[in-house]
Design a protein around this motif. Structure first.
Motif, short mmCIF file in Angstrom:
data_model
loop_
_atom_site.label_atom_id
_atom_site.label_comp_id
_atom_site.label_asym_id
_atom_site.label_seq_id
_atom_site.Cartn_x
_atom_site.Cartn_y
_atom_site.Cartn_z
N LEU A 129 -17.23 -6.17 3.83
CA LEU A 129 -15.51 -6.23 2.92
C LEU A 129 -15.20 -6.75 1.78
N MET A 130 -14.45 -6.61 0.72
CA MET A 130 -14.12 -7.45 0.25
C MET A 130 -12.72 -7.65 0.00
N ALA A 131 -12.49 -9.24 -1.04
CA ALA A 131 -10.64 -9.58 -0.45
C ALA A 131 -10.26 -9.52 -2.30
N VAL A 132 -9.00 -9.31 -2.33
CA VAL A 132 -8.89 -9.01 -3.85
C VAL A 132 -7.23 -9.58 -3.84
N ARG A 133 -7.56 -10.69 -4.57
CA ARG A 133 -6.67 -11.45 -5.18
C ARG A 133 -5.82 -11.54 -6.45
N GLY A 134 -4.46 -12.00 -6.51
CA GLY A 134 -4.02 -12.17 -7.87
C GLY A 134 -2.27 -11.30 -7.76
N GLN A 135 -2.45 -10.73 -8.98
CA GLN A 135 -0.95 -9.77 -9.47
C GLN A 135 -1.35 -8.47 -10.38
N GLY A 136 -1.35 -7.65 -9.43
CA GLY A 136 -1.84 -6.30 -10.33
C GLY A 136 -1.85 -4.77 -9.69
N GLU A 137 -2.17 -4.34 -10.19
CA GLU A 137 -2.23 -3.00 -9.07
C GLU A 137 -3.56 -2.30 -9.19
N ALA A 138 -4.29 -1.78 -7.98
CA ALA A 138 -5.55 -1.41 -7.40
C ALA A 138 -5.42 0.16 -6.52
N TRP A 139 -6.76 1.09 -7.21
CA TRP A 139 -6.49 1.93 -6.67
C TRP A 139 -7.97 2.29 -5.93
N PHE A 140 -8.03 2.86 -4.37
CA PHE A 140 -9.13 3.08 -3.85
C PHE A 140 -9.27 4.27 -3.88
N ALA A 141 -10.64 4.42 -3.12
CA ALA A 141 -10.83 5.65 -2.90
C ALA A 141 -12.39 5.73 -2.48
N HIS A 142 -12.63 6.85 -1.45
CA HIS A 142 -14.51 6.52 -0.81
C HIS A 142 -14.46 8.37 -1.03
N MET A 160 0.94 -1.08 -0.14
CA MET A 160 0.18 -0.31 -0.03
C MET A 160 1.04 1.18 0.09
N THR A 161 0.57 2.34 -1.15
CA THR A 161 1.08 3.31 -0.99
C THR A 161 0.54 4.84 -1.02
N VAL A 162 -0.33 5.94 -0.62
CA VAL A 162 -0.31 6.65 -1.07
C VAL A 162 -0.56 7.36 -2.37
N GLU A 163 -1.78 7.37 -3.17
CA GLU A 163 -1.14 7.60 -4.41
C GLU A 163 -1.27 8.88 -4.46
N ASN A 164 -2.16 10.02 -4.08
CA ASN A 164 -2.15 11.54 -4.12
C ASN A 164 -3.23 11.28 -2.71
N ALA A 165 -3.20 12.22 -2.14
CA ALA A 165 -3.91 12.67 -0.81
C ALA A 165 -5.68 12.16 -1.21
N LYS A 166 -5.94 11.95 -2.17
CA LYS A 166 -7.50 10.95 -1.81
C LYS A 166 -7.87 10.12 -2.27
#
Length: 225
Positions: free
Chosen positions: A74-87, A20-26
């Protein structure tokens, strides 16, 4: 294409490490290599070979959610790749939980977290089952926890000499080593006359930190979370 939209300020870069990393403030980016967990509906984009699956909470978890309203969808995210999350374009932050630590957080502020973390439902001492939103999720283990907050949070030190009183609708979370209870700051007479609107607060005592957002949850906003 040209223009400020395509500048380096907005262009995502390849991940240099898993997790996990912060992509930007949001927004938080998660480089998935295995499994991670996120709140349902929080994924805004992904690339790679990823699968998303709603995570059941079991009979015990469903019962807790029905009684407290604090169960995390909750949801589980599985595999290899990149995902972006925000709310809802809320500000994003990361908390690193070490072995032996505990971090208590309001479920509405949870965005995503490492699968190495676990959580349980806890109630604020003195609130009882009629306390409504005074139930929280306690995270333990070793890993990172992604949080969202409306505005920039206040991190307030708590000491034995200086307990801190916070609005129950504004608190985001607090660290281990703190004891909570409900504190009534108005007299019954004042409440009968209409009061100030700040009748009850959460009191935190001990040694640690409490995180508060610079706004209170209205009933409508709280229901949306």
């Amino acid at each position: 294409m040209k223009g400020s939209l395509f500048s380096s300020d907005h262009m995502v870069q390849p991940s240099t490490e898993a997790g996990m990393t912060v992509e930007n403030a949001k927004c938080i980016k998660y480089a998935v290599n295995g499994e991670m967990l996120a709140r349902q509906g929080a994924m805004v984009a992904f690339r790679g070979n990823l699968q998303f699956e709603r995570k059941g909470q079991g009979v015990g978890g469903m019962l807790k959610r029905a009684m407290t309203g604090e169960g995390l969808p909750l949801m589980a995210v599985r595999g290899q790749g990149e995902a972006w999350f925000a709310h809802e374009a809320q500000n994003c932050f990361i908390v690193e939980v070490d072995a032996g630590d505990e971090f208590t957080v309001n479920g509405r502020n949870v965005l995503c977290f490492d699968a190495s973390l676990s959580y349980r439902i806890s109630t604020v001492k003195g609130a009882g089952i009629t306390g409504g939103g005074l139930f929280n999720s306690v995270f333990t283990g070793h890993g990172r926890l992604g949080l969202v907050c409306e505005g920039n949070p206040l991190v307030i030190p708590v000491s034995a000499q200086f307990p801190v009183y916070v609005d129950t609708d504004a608190v985001v979370g607090w660290t281990a080593g703190l004891h909570t209870s409900l504190h009534r700051s108005q007299s019954i007479g004042s409440m009968l006359r209409g009061g100030s609107g700040e009748a009850v607060q959460m009191m935190l005592q001990g040694e640690g930190y409490v995180v508060v957002r610079p706004s209170e949850a209205t009933p409508q906003r709280a229901q949306q979370h």
